[in-house]
Design a protein around this motif. Structure first.
Motif, PDB file in Angstrom:
ATOM      1  N   ALA A  48       0.842  -1.204   0.000  1.00 56.50           N
ATOM      2  CA  ALA A  48       0.000   0.000   0.000  1.00 56.50           C
ATOM      3  C   ALA A  48       0.872   1.248   0.000  1.00 56.50           C
ATOM      4  O   ALA A  48       0.553   2.253  -0.662  1.00 56.50           O
ATOM      5  N   TYR A  49       1.966   1.206   0.742  1.00 56.75           N
ATOM      6  CA  TYR A  49       2.910   2.325   0.807  1.00 56.75           C
ATOM      7  C   TYR A  49       3.433   2.643  -0.592  1.00 56.75           C
ATOM      8  O   TYR A  49       3.473   3.819  -1.015  1.00 56.75           O
ATOM      9  N   GLU A  50       3.838   1.606  -1.327  1.00 60.48           N
ATOM     10  CA  GLU A  50       4.357   1.801  -2.680  1.00 60.48           C
ATOM     11  C   GLU A  50       3.280   2.329  -3.620  1.00 60.48           C
ATOM     12  O   GLU A  50       3.565   3.139  -4.513  1.00 60.48           O
ATOM     13  N   SER A  51       2.037   1.900  -3.435  1.00 62.40           N
ATOM     14  CA  SER A  51       0.940   2.374  -4.282  1.00 62.40           C
ATOM     15  C   SER A  51       0.703   3.863  -4.095  1.00 62.40           C
ATOM     16  O   SER A  51       0.392   4.583  -5.053  1.00 62.40           O
ATOM     17  N   VAL A  52       0.855   4.352  -2.855  1.00 60.34           N
ATOM     18  CA  VAL A  52       0.725   5.788  -2.607  1.00 60.34           C
ATOM     19  C   VAL A  52       1.882   6.534  -3.255  1.00 60.34           C
ATOM     20  O   VAL A  52       1.697   7.589  -3.883  1.00 60.34           O
ATOM     21  N   LEU A  53       3.092   6.010  -3.127  1.00 62.21           N
ATOM     22  CA  LEU A  53       4.257   6.648  -3.738  1.00 62.21           C
ATOM     23  C   LEU A  53       4.106   6.772  -5.250  1.00 62.21           C
ATOM     24  O   LEU A  53       4.481   7.784  -5.842  1.00 62.21           O
ATOM     25  N   LYS A  54       3.548   5.743  -5.881  1.00 65.04           N
ATOM     26  CA  LYS A  54       3.384   5.741  -7.333  1.00 65.04           C
ATOM     27  C   LYS A  54       2.200   6.594  -7.780  1.00 65.04           C
ATOM     28  O   LYS A  54       2.061   6.884  -8.969  1.00 65.04           O
ATOM     29  N   GLY A  55       1.333   6.971  -6.839  1.00 59.79           N
ATOM     30  CA  GLY A  55       0.158   7.757  -7.208  1.00 59.79           C
ATOM     31  C   GLY A  55      -1.025   6.923  -7.627  1.00 59.79           C
ATOM     32  O   GLY A  55      -1.993   7.453  -8.173  1.00 59.79           O
ATOM     33  N   ASP A  56      -0.974   5.609  -7.375  1.00 60.47           N
ATOM     34  CA  ASP A  56      -2.072   4.733  -7.783  1.00 60.47           C
ATOM     35  C   ASP A  56      -3.305   4.923  -6.906  1.00 60.47           C
ATOM     36  O   ASP A  56      -4.430   4.681  -7.356  1.00 60.47           O
ATOM     37  N   ILE A  57      -3.107   5.299  -5.647  1.00 63.69           N
ATOM     38  CA  ILE A  57      -4.216   5.491  -4.707  1.00 63.69           C
ATOM     39  C   ILE A  57      -3.998   6.775  -3.931  1.00 63.69           C
ATOM     40  O   ILE A  57      -2.883   7.296  -3.846  1.00 63.69           O
ATOM     41  N   GLU A  58      -5.097   7.305  -3.347  1.00 64.49           N
ATOM     42  CA  GLU A  58      -5.005   8.558  -2.601  1.00 64.49           C
ATOM     43  C   GLU A  58      -4.498   8.355  -1.180  1.00 64.49           C
ATOM     44  O   GLU A  58      -3.639   9.098  -0.703  1.00 64.49           O
ATOM     45  N   LEU A  59      -5.066   7.372  -0.498  1.00 69.68           N
ATOM     46  CA  LEU A  59      -4.772   7.156   0.911  1.00 69.68           C
ATOM     47  C   LEU A  59      -4.420   5.699   1.156  1.00 69.68           C
ATOM     48  O   LEU A  59      -4.834   4.813   0.407  1.00 69.68           O
ATOM     49  N   ALA A  60      -3.694   5.476   2.247  1.00 73.04           N
ATOM     50  CA  ALA A  60      -3.470   4.108   2.713  1.00 73.04           C
ATOM     51  C   ALA A  60      -3.505   4.105   4.230  1.00 73.04           C
ATOM     52  O   ALA A  60      -2.958   5.002   4.879  1.00 73.04           O
ATOM     53  N   LEU A  61      -4.186   3.111   4.793  1.00 70.25           N
ATOM     54  CA  LEU A  61      -4.261   2.922   6.242  1.00 70.25           C
ATOM     55  C   LEU A  61      -3.372   1.731   6.569  1.00 70.25           C
ATOM     56  O   LEU A  61      -3.709   0.589   6.248  1.00 70.25           O
ATOM     57  N   ILE A  62      -2.232   2.008   7.207  1.00 74.62           N
ATOM     58  CA  ILE A  62      -1.196   0.990   7.317  1.00 74.62           C
ATOM     59  C   ILE A  62      -0.429   1.097   8.636  1.00 74.62           C
ATOM     60  O   ILE A  62      -0.639   2.039   9.405  1.00 74.62           O
ATOM     61  N   THR A  63       0.448   0.142   8.847  1.00 78.23           N
ATOM     62  CA  THR A  63       1.484   0.290   9.869  1.00 78.23           C
ATOM     63  C   THR A  63       2.488   1.291   9.332  1.00 78.23           C
ATOM     64  O   THR A  63       3.056   1.094   8.260  1.00 78.23           O
ATOM     65  N   LEU A  64       2.694   2.386  10.051  1.00 79.21           N
ATOM     66  CA  LEU A  64       3.547   3.453   9.549  1.00 79.21           C
ATOM     67  C   LEU A  64       5.004   3.012   9.517  1.00 79.21           C
ATOM     68  O   LEU A  64       5.489   2.329  10.424  1.00 79.21           O
ATOM     69  N   ALA A  65       5.705   3.417   8.478  1.00 76.38           N
ATOM     70  CA  ALA A  65       7.098   3.020   8.292  1.00 76.38           C
ATOM     71  C   ALA A  65       7.990   3.650   9.353  1.00 76.38           C
ATOM     72  O   ALA A  65       7.780   4.808   9.733  1.00 76.38           O
ATOM     73  N   PRO A  66       8.993   2.898   9.841  1.00 77.60           N
ATOM     74  CA  PRO A  66       9.929   3.471  10.818  1.00 77.60           C
ATOM     75  C   PRO A  66      10.633   4.721  10.287  1.00 77.60           C
ATOM     76  O   PRO A  66      10.858   5.677  11.019  1.00 77.60           O
ATOM     77  N   LYS A  67      10.982   4.709   8.997  1.00 75.62           N
ATOM     78  CA  LYS A  67      11.592   5.873   8.352  1.00 75.62           C
ATOM     79  C   LYS A  67      10.795   6.193   7.099  1.00 75.62           C
ATOM     80  O   LYS A  67      10.833   5.453   6.126  1.00 75.62           O
ATOM     81  N   ALA A  68      10.074   7.313   7.148  1.00 78.41           N
ATOM     82  CA  ALA A  68       9.184   7.652   6.036  1.00 78.41           C
ATOM     83  C   ALA A  68       9.945   8.319   4.897  1.00 78.41           C
ATOM     84  O   ALA A  68      10.895   9.069   5.119  1.00 78.41           O
ATOM     85  N   ASN A  69       9.517   8.049   3.675  1.00 82.49           N
ATOM     86  CA  ASN A  69      10.021   8.733   2.497  1.00 82.49           C
ATOM     87  C   ASN A  69       9.624  10.210   2.566  1.00 82.49           C
ATOM     88  O   ASN A  69       8.542  10.547   3.042  1.00 82.49           O
ATOM     89  N   ALA A  70      10.501  11.092   2.087  1.00 85.01           N
ATOM     90  CA  ALA A  70      10.228  12.533   2.153  1.00 85.01           C
ATOM     91  C   ALA A  70       8.984  12.913   1.369  1.00 85.01           C
ATOM     92  O   ALA A  70       8.376  13.965   1.632  1.00 85.01           O
ATOM     93  N   ARG A  71       8.578  12.077   0.421  1.00 90.52           N
ATOM     94  CA  ARG A  71       7.395  12.386  -0.387  1.00 90.52           C
ATOM     95  C   ARG A  71       6.094  11.925   0.265  1.00 90.52           C
ATOM     96  O   ARG A  71       5.010  12.156  -0.277  1.00 90.52           O
ATOM     97  N   ILE A  72       6.196  11.287   1.424  1.00 89.07           N
ATOM     98  CA  ILE A  72       5.016  10.741   2.094  1.00 89.07           C
ATOM     99  C   ILE A  72       4.645  11.587   3.310  1.00 89.07           C
ATOM    100  O   ILE A  72       5.495  11.911   4.142  1.00 89.07           O
ATOM    101  N   CYS A  73       3.374  11.956   3.396  1.00 89.97           N
ATOM    102  CA  CYS A  73       2.831  12.575   4.604  1.00 89.97           C
ATOM    103  C   CYS A  73       2.100  11.490   5.393  1.00 89.97           C
ATOM    104  O   CYS A  73       1.368  10.688   4.803  1.00 89.97           O
TER     105      CYS A  73
END
Length: 292
Positions: A132-157
């Motif tokens: 789901a994280y990768e799908s948000v990064l690629k722009g395939d989906i608007e939102l994802a409800l997930i276990t938050l990554a220990p180190k987030a990508n700068a492009r992810i809010c």
């Protein structure tokens, strides 16, 4: 350069197959091939190497792929900006939720959302958090409800909504079940059951054990926590599970280690304008979080 050709290029690159891309876009394989050929003519270069049935991106294709994602996301963003001006909560909301959140957190939220906003078409995917994280990064989906990554990508809010406390557990007949206190070293004498190494939950256990200079002693692996719970309950090993899943089939262990907490929440792409429907979903998420 038209968006149809770019969309075809991105799908072929991600699927690694013209036929699979055609299936995903509901087109014939010849239509996909024509769109790729047109794009290659416009750019005056080959984008894919074709060796038998195997295809791979050329250097030009590798350079184009991230730009193609950006262009398609910018077009979606423009559509959303215009649509949001009406202030109506309609249209499609594409989002993903991890299997655990889908089973244990999402149902009441979805019930409230569909009751309040019946004109929204939900495009919901049940994915592992990492996918789901990768799908948000690629722009395939608007939102994802997930276990938050220990180190987030700068492009992810991201924003945490729930604090998922985890406990080490065994079956009632496990050799450690009746011990008053257990060390991580003692636990590690026995085989453990965890999700795959690329999952956020697995990384939490590995980080904790590495602080004690331990290499996790692991056996079978599956990314479905409910399956892990079942395997632990019949005595196949220990695991680290959310408190919400622990029942009388399992025995919590009192470990000499800091409690493990897993942040659950939502993410979206920093460069993407959220639709009115996504904004309303975020509002409901904040209302149902642990702090409310």
């Amino acid at each position: 350069m038209d968006t149809h050709s770019l969309s075809a290029f991105v799908m072929v690159a991600e699927m690694g197959s013209f036929s699979e891309a055609a299936d995903r876009l509901f087109l014939t394989q010849s239509a996909i091939s024509k769109r790729i050929a047109l794009l290659e003519q416009q750019l005056h270069c080959r984008l894919f190497d074709r060796i038998g049935r195997h295809i791979s991106l050329t250097e030009a294709g590798q350079q184009l792929l991230p730009k193609a994602h950006e262009i398609l996301m910018a077009l979606k963003d423009a559509e959303t900006l215009v649509s949001n001006l009406t202030q109506q909560v309609t249209g499609r909301l594409s989002f993903a939720a991890s299997h655990h959140i889908s089973l244990h957190r999402l149902p009441p939220l979805l019930k409230d959302f569909t009751r309040q906003f019946p004109l929204v078409e939900l495009d919901l995917r049940f994915d592992e958090s990492e996918l789901a994280y990768e799908s948000v990064l690629k722009g395939d989906i608007e939102l994802a409800l997930i276990t938050l990554a220990p180190k987030a990508n700068a492009r992810i809010c991201s924003e945490q909504i729930w604090d998922d406390r985890l406990s080490y557990v065994v079956s009632a007949n496990h050799p450690l079940a009746d011990k008053q206190a257990v060390t991580l070293a003692e636990l590690n004498h026995y085989s453990g059951l965890l999700p795959r190494p690329d999952t956020f939950t697995h990384q939490l256990v590995r980080q904790q054990m590495s602080a004690w200079q331990l290499e996790p002693n692991l056996g079978m692996s599956t990314n479905y926590l409910d399956t892990i719970k079942m395997m632990v309950s019949i005595g196949l090993g220990w695991s680290l599970l959310p408190e919400t899943m622990i029942d009388n089939q399992l025995k919590r262990l009192d470990l000499d280690a800091e409690p493990v907490h897993r942040p659950l929440g939502y993410i979206y792409h920093r460069d993407r304008t959220l639709s009115n429907a996504a904004q309303q979903m975020v509002t409901l998420l904040r209302q149902c979080g642990d702090s409310h």
